[in-house]
Structure formats: structure tokens, C-alpha cells
Scaffold this active site. Structure first.
Site, mmCIF file in Angstrom:
data_model
loop_
_atom_site.group_PDB
_atom_site.id
_atom_site.type_symbol
_atom_site.label_atom_id
_atom_site.label_comp_id
_atom_site.label_asym_id
_atom_site.label_seq_id
_atom_site.Cartn_x
_atom_site.Cartn_y
_atom_site.Cartn_z
ATOM 1 N N ARG A 185 6.435 0.535 3.477
ATOM 2 C CA ARG A 185 5.136 -0.091 3.232
ATOM 3 C C ARG A 185 5.263 -1.339 2.362
ATOM 4 O O ARG A 185 5.909 -1.316 1.325
ATOM 5 C CB ARG A 185 4.201 0.912 2.556
ATOM 6 C CG ARG A 185 2.853 0.327 2.139
ATOM 7 C CD ARG A 185 1.969 1.404 1.550
ATOM 8 N NE ARG A 185 2.461 1.899 0.272
ATOM 9 C CZ ARG A 185 2.100 1.418 -0.917
ATOM 10 N NH1 ARG A 185 1.263 0.403 -0.986
ATOM 11 N NH2 ARG A 185 2.576 1.949 -2.022
ATOM 12 N N ARG A 237 10.664 -2.521 -1.909
ATOM 13 C CA ARG A 237 10.781 -1.344 -2.771
ATOM 14 C C ARG A 237 11.953 -0.458 -2.411
ATOM 15 O O ARG A 237 12.647 0.058 -3.288
ATOM 16 C CB ARG A 237 9.478 -0.525 -2.689
ATOM 17 C CG ARG A 237 8.337 -1.115 -3.468
ATOM 18 C CD ARG A 237 7.090 -0.289 -3.290
ATOM 19 N NE ARG A 237 6.005 -0.804 -4.116
ATOM 20 C CZ ARG A 237 4.771 -0.342 -4.080
ATOM 21 N NH1 ARG A 237 4.445 0.628 -3.249
ATOM 22 N NH2 ARG A 237 3.838 -0.850 -4.858
ATOM 23 N N HIS A 294 6.851 8.117 -3.982
ATOM 24 C CA HIS A 294 5.606 7.383 -4.204
ATOM 25 C C HIS A 294 4.643 7.412 -3.023
ATOM 26 O O HIS A 294 3.459 7.674 -3.203
ATOM 27 C CB HIS A 294 5.929 5.944 -4.572
ATOM 28 C CG HIS A 294 4.733 5.111 -4.930
ATOM 29 N ND1 HIS A 294 3.851 5.473 -5.932
ATOM 30 C CD2 HIS A 294 4.272 3.947 -4.421
ATOM 31 C CE1 HIS A 294 2.895 4.562 -6.031
ATOM 32 N NE2 HIS A 294 3.124 3.626 -5.119
ATOM 33 N N GLU A 314 3.493 -9.790 -5.563
ATOM 34 C CA GLU A 314 4.216 -8.525 -5.617
ATOM 35 C C GLU A 314 5.400 -8.584 -4.669
ATOM 36 O O GLU A 314 5.492 -9.466 -3.801
ATOM 37 C CB GLU A 314 3.294 -7.349 -5.286
ATOM 38 C CG GLU A 314 2.254 -7.094 -6.359
ATOM 39 C CD GLU A 314 1.508 -5.781 -6.186
ATOM 40 O OE1 GLU A 314 1.868 -5.015 -5.272
ATOM 41 O OE2 GLU A 314 0.576 -5.520 -6.964
ATOM 42 N N HIS A 358 9.259 4.631 -5.248
ATOM 43 C CA HIS A 358 8.946 3.497 -6.111
ATOM 44 C C HIS A 358 10.082 3.327 -7.111
ATOM 45 O O HIS A 358 10.508 4.298 -7.736
ATOM 46 C CB HIS A 358 7.617 3.721 -6.839
ATOM 47 C CG HIS A 358 7.041 2.466 -7.409
ATOM 48 N ND1 HIS A 358 7.586 1.836 -8.509
ATOM 49 C CD2 HIS A 358 5.980 1.709 -7.039
ATOM 50 C CE1 HIS A 358 6.882 0.744 -8.775
ATOM 51 N NE2 HIS A 358 5.900 0.647 -7.903
#
Length: 552
Positions: free
Chosen positions: A376, A278, A341, A116, A232
């Protein structure tokens, strides 16, 4: 069937039934009587929507590498010791979940791990596309089997109960079954999740209204870094439907971001293109949309570079969601845009999940443990829930259930005044509807001083209007020696809506004021008028009451 009445005392009271709350209940010593309350039904929180959990379990991977990736994504303000705890304990957390019966995907005999964004190697475990649901189902089943744990749904915590002498938390007031009652506990654990409903475009469920953060702030607890909110980058964007999160695993599998002309624009904003962190990808999309002004106002995610069979194996829910709205992702790119998000800030805690108030603990998205910093790292949130909830296994409290001492707070039942709340509820509903729109405009992906200050001014007006309402008086003026009896189910529903609106407004205020105070851009906080990151701001925002300051 009438639900049982919540007892008046517990050893430990957990507020919230997501991954953090459930796992904490299971980790607490069996001799403690544990109450777990949730304002809705079980399994309605954001944890059920999570797609993966990160851990360095491959022999070629290390907790040190996971630690380094987390610090890098956090843009300079992660707490290194908290991140070390997270990444060092991650392999053990996965082992614990496996022993509990959580099933993760496998490749042969080995656990499958995916790549990811911002991870240096594949380390994200999944259970199909429903990792969070599988985890929640497993934890819920085990909680319901434990004799020392009692679960109560439709129970909404309204305020914290502080000891007037020590200042410690000794319980909460709870709206449940037509009354407001006070519940004593030697330890109270806030696990209420995040606050995505503060924005009008969000992946968060309707229950994510920042309740624990607002309760803690109003009680005087230390709040940390509320300006940092993660947007997001890829949510399915079709007019008139809720935003459906398209997991970034598809980008790890090879999907491309393209604009209306079919150009892969993400590399114009970052060398890693679609696999940048992100916040970077979200801002790239926002900036490109501002520059190109397409109609419809979206960019596209092209999944066609992924083999069709692989898509069918890995992403059936995405295929189904697109088909529902007439989009064939096998032949065309899908429209996407960024949405709110994840909240990186929260109630400040130490490595033992303690807040600044004695007897009060916070875990999960409600807490600011220091592991996320300004942004994050993908799939660290479920891991944080498990690791920091497990810290409560060492909790020692003086038992409340079996002692014979009268607490000295006799319950005096009073009836709610009979009055017409229709006009008041119209005001509550108006604020509840308009607040998320204001926040998206004022504190969304790009912020600036003038817009932030306008937002703060509007919040002051709304807060003044709400505090003057009789219905809100039951939230702010209730005292521990009173049990308030409500006169109807409708009154309970109205009181809950008023409480959620008040909580959202308080969280919005913390966000806006902190965003105006931090005159730089970092991680999930981007300001068009201060677009650079400043070394002077490589510090936490700390808030207690109405006092803002930087960490030392």
C-alpha cells in the site's frame, strides 16, 4: 441503561464502524433503513489512528501522478482501473469531507500537504496528528443524527446467512445482549477492518481480528492476496509497552534512520534511503538487525535534523509518548523496529464494492479492491475507505422493513446447555495467546518454506482442537431458525473470545498457505528462499474455500 434490541430486519446492514462503515451509511439513499453494528464501542477501530489521507488537489499535482505512484508502490499487481477510480475521485472525496465539517491543516488559505514515502510530491492532508480521529468524530456525529440509520454497539457478527436456493447473502447471526439472533437484510456490508492482531507486534487495536474476512471465507466468498501484509518500519520499541507508531512524516521532514553506531544504513539497501516504500524500509531494518545483532535489538530514528520548534508544532504526541518512557527526542535518537500494520489482501471486490456472493459487499481494509497491490502507498487507506464506500450510494435493494411477507424462518428460542466451559476456555485462551507469536515467527517480515509449513501444521492441530469444543459449536452449527439464549454475561464474553480466536486462526491459515504457495518475493511478501520477484507471479492469489489459484 439497557441498550435497545436489534430489529430483525434492515434494508442494509453494515458490520463495522470505522471510516468505511460510517461513510457508507451516510452515502446510502435516505429511504433505506440502515443498521450499523459494531462489536465494541464506537470509535475503537484502526481508522481513528490514521495520520493522513492522500489526494492530488494541488494545481501542480495530478490524479495521473498519484495513479503512477500507487501502481509503482503496489509492485506490479494493483488493478489499474481500481487505482484510477481511487485517484480520480480523490479530490472530490476531500471536498465531500470538507463539506461534512472535517478540518484539515492549512498553510494560509490553502490546504497543507505533506510528503510521505514513495509519493513523488507532497499530497498527504492531515488534521494535526489526529486525522483519523477527527474524521471518525465528524462521521460518527452525522451518522447519529440520521433518522434512517440505527447504530448498535457490542454486537458481534458470528456468521453470514445465505439463501439456500440463490446462494445470496440475506443477513447475519449476531451475538448481542446475551443471545445469538439472526438479522435479515437485503444487503450486508462488511467493514470490519483488518487483522493485525494475528501478529504479536502490531500497531492495530485489539478489535482488529479479521472478522469480516473470516466470515466471508467460511461462507465461500472469493479471497484475494492474503499473503501481502504491510509492516510499518518505525514503531517506538521499548520493552513492555504497546508499540507506538512513529509516522513516516517525520522522515519526510528530515529524520534519519541510524544504527547503534550512528550510521545511516538505509541507503545501503535502497537509493531512496529512509523514503523508500514501507516494505523496503522494513526489510532494510530487519536485514540490518540480522546482520549486526545489536543489544537492545532495535535501530534508531534520529529526529534531531528537524528544527525543535517544527517538531513541537508537528509532532506533540510523539514527543509526549517518548517523554512518558524517559526518551528525550530533542537530544537522542529514539529506538524503533518494524511492526505489522496493514493487510493488503481481503475479500475480493469489484469497482462497485460487490463480493463474489450476491447481496454481500466489502469495503475498507476488509476488502481487496485491487488498489494496494502487494504494498500500500502511504495514506491511501483512508482514501480507499471513502471512495469505495461512496460507490454504495448507487445501491438498489428491495426494501425489507415495510413488506408484510413472512420470511419463513420462525425464531425458535433455545437455551445454551448448562456446562462448565472452564477447561474449554483454557484451550481457547492458550491458542489466542500463542497464535500471534507463531505468525510473527512464520509469516513476519522474512518467510521461508519450511517455517511456513511448520506454521500450517500447527494451525491444523489448533483448528481441530477448537472445532471439537462445545462452545465453538455455537459458532459453526447455529441455524437460522434458532435464537440462542446465553445464561450469563460471562458466557457471552467467552463466546466472543472463542469467535475472535477462530477468526484469527482462519485468517492466519489463509496468510500462511498463500505465503507458502507464492514462491517469489514481492511487496509486503518477502521470502528468503525466493528473494527475487518473478514475472510468472505478476498475478493475484485467489482463494475460494480450500482451492488456491492464480488470476487469469
Amino acid at each position: 441503561m439497557k441498550m435497545p434490541t436489534i430489529p430483525s430486519k434492515f434494508d442494509v446492514l453494515i458490520i463495522g464502524s470505522g471510516a468505511a462503515g460510517l461513510y457508507a451509511a451516510l452515502c446510502l439513499p435516505n429511504h433505506l433503513q440502515v443498521g450499523l453494528i459494531t462489536k465494541d464501542a464506537l470509535k475503537t477501530g484502526a481508522s481513528s489512528w490514521a495520520r493522513g489521507i492522500a489526494a492530488a488537489i494541488d494545481p501542480a499535482d495530478t490524479p495521473l501522478s498519484h495513479w503512477e505512484d500507487t501502481l509503482k508502490a503496489g509492485a506490479g499487481i494493483c488493478e489499474p482501473e481500481a487505482v484510477k477510480l481511487l485517484t480520480d475521485l480523490a479530490p472530490g472525496a476531500i471536498e465531500s469531507l470538507l463539506e461534512m465539517g472535517v478540518t484539515f491543516d492549512r498553510k494560509g488559505q490553502k490546504l497543507a500537504q505533506e510528503l510521505e514515502a514513495a509519493h513523488s510530491r507532497p499530497r498527504v492532508l492531515h488534521s494535526g496528528e489526529t486525522t483519523g480521529k477527527v474524521l471518525i468524530d465528524t462521521l460518527t456525529a452525522q451518522v447519529l443524527e440520521r433518522e434512517n440509520i440505527q447504530v448498535f454497539s457490542q454486537a458481534f457478527a458470528l456468521s453470514l446467512w445465505l439463501n439456500q436456493v440463490t446462494g445470496n447473502c440475506q443477513g447475519v447471526s449476531v451475538l448481542n445482549q446475551g443471545s445469538i439472533r439472526w438479522i435479515r437484510a437485503a444487503a450486508v456490508v462488511l467493514a470490519t477492518g483488518g487483522c493485525g492482531q494475528v501478529f504479536c507486534h502490531t500497531t492495530n487495536p485489539t478489535v482488529s481480528t479479521g472478522d469480516g474476512i473470516a466470515l466471508a471465507w467460511r461462507a465461500g466468498a472469493l479471497i484475494r492476496d492474503p499473503e501481502f501484509f504491510q509492516f510499518h518500519p518505525t514503531a517506538l520499541t521499548v520493552g513492555g509497552i504497546p508499540r507506538f507508531l512513529v509516522t513516516e512524516i517525520v522522515r519526510g521532514e528530515g529524520a534519519h534512520l541510524v544504527d547503534s553506531q550512528g550510521e545511516r544504513f538505509a541507503f545501503d539497501y535502497h537509493p531512496s534511503g529512509e523514503l523508500a516504500p514501507r516494505d523496503v524500509v522494513s526489510r532494510a531494518i530487519f536485514s540490518h538487525l540480522q546482520k549486526t545483532q545489536p543489544d537492545p535489538y532495535c535501530v534508531y530514528l534520529d529526529l534531531r535534523p528537524i528544527k525543535a520548534q517544527r517538531m513541537r508544532e508537528r509532532f506533540p504526541s510523539i514527543i509526549q509518548a517518548c517523554q512518558q518512557w524517559g526518551i528525550d527526542l530533542f537530544t537522542q535518537p529514539i529506538p524503533i523496529a518494524p511492526v505489522a500494520h496493514y493487510f493488503m489482501g481481503g475479500v475480493a471486490t469489484n469497482l462497485e464494492s460487490c463480493t463474489s456472493i450476491g447481496g454481500l459487499y466489502a469495503i475498507g481494509e476488509t476488502a481487496s479492491t485491487g488498489v494496494h497491490g502487494a504494498n500500500r502507498l502511504a495514506s491511501n487507506s483512508l482514501l480507499e475507505c471513502i471512495v469505495f464506500a461512496a460507490q454504495l450510494s448507487q445501491l438498489t435493494v428491495h426494501p425489507q422493513i415495510n413488506d408484510d411477507d413472512d420470511p419463513g424462518y420462525p425464531s425458535i428460542p433455545i437455551k445454551m446447555e448448562q456446562q462448565d466451559w472452564n477447561n474449554e476456555m483454557e484451550k481457547v485462551k492458550s491458542i489466542r495467546e500463542n497464535l500471534p507469536k507463531l505468525m510473527w515467527q512464520s509469516a513476519g517480515i522474512s518467510r521461508s518454506q519450511a517455517i511456513l509449513e511448520d506454521g500450517i501444521s500447527q494451525l491444523h492441530i489448533w483448528r481441530s482442537q477448537l472445532t471439537d469444543l462445545n462452545i465453538v459449536g455455537y459458532l459453526l452449527k447455529a441455524t437460522p431458525n434458532q435464537t440462542v439464549q446465553l445464561d450469563s454475561d460471562r458466557a457471552e464474553q467467552n463466546l466472543r473470545l472463542a469467535a475472535e480466536t477462530f477468526n484469527l486462526m482462519d485468517v492466519a491459515y489463509l496468510m500462511l498457505k498463500s505465503a507458502a504457495w507464492r514462491t517469489e518475493s514481492r511487496g509486503g511478501h518477502y521470502r528468503s528462499d525466493y528473494s527475487q520477484t518473478s514475472a510468472d507471479w505478476q498475478l493475484h492469489t485467489l482463494i475460494q474455500g480450500d482451492y488456491w489459484h492464480k488470476s487469469a
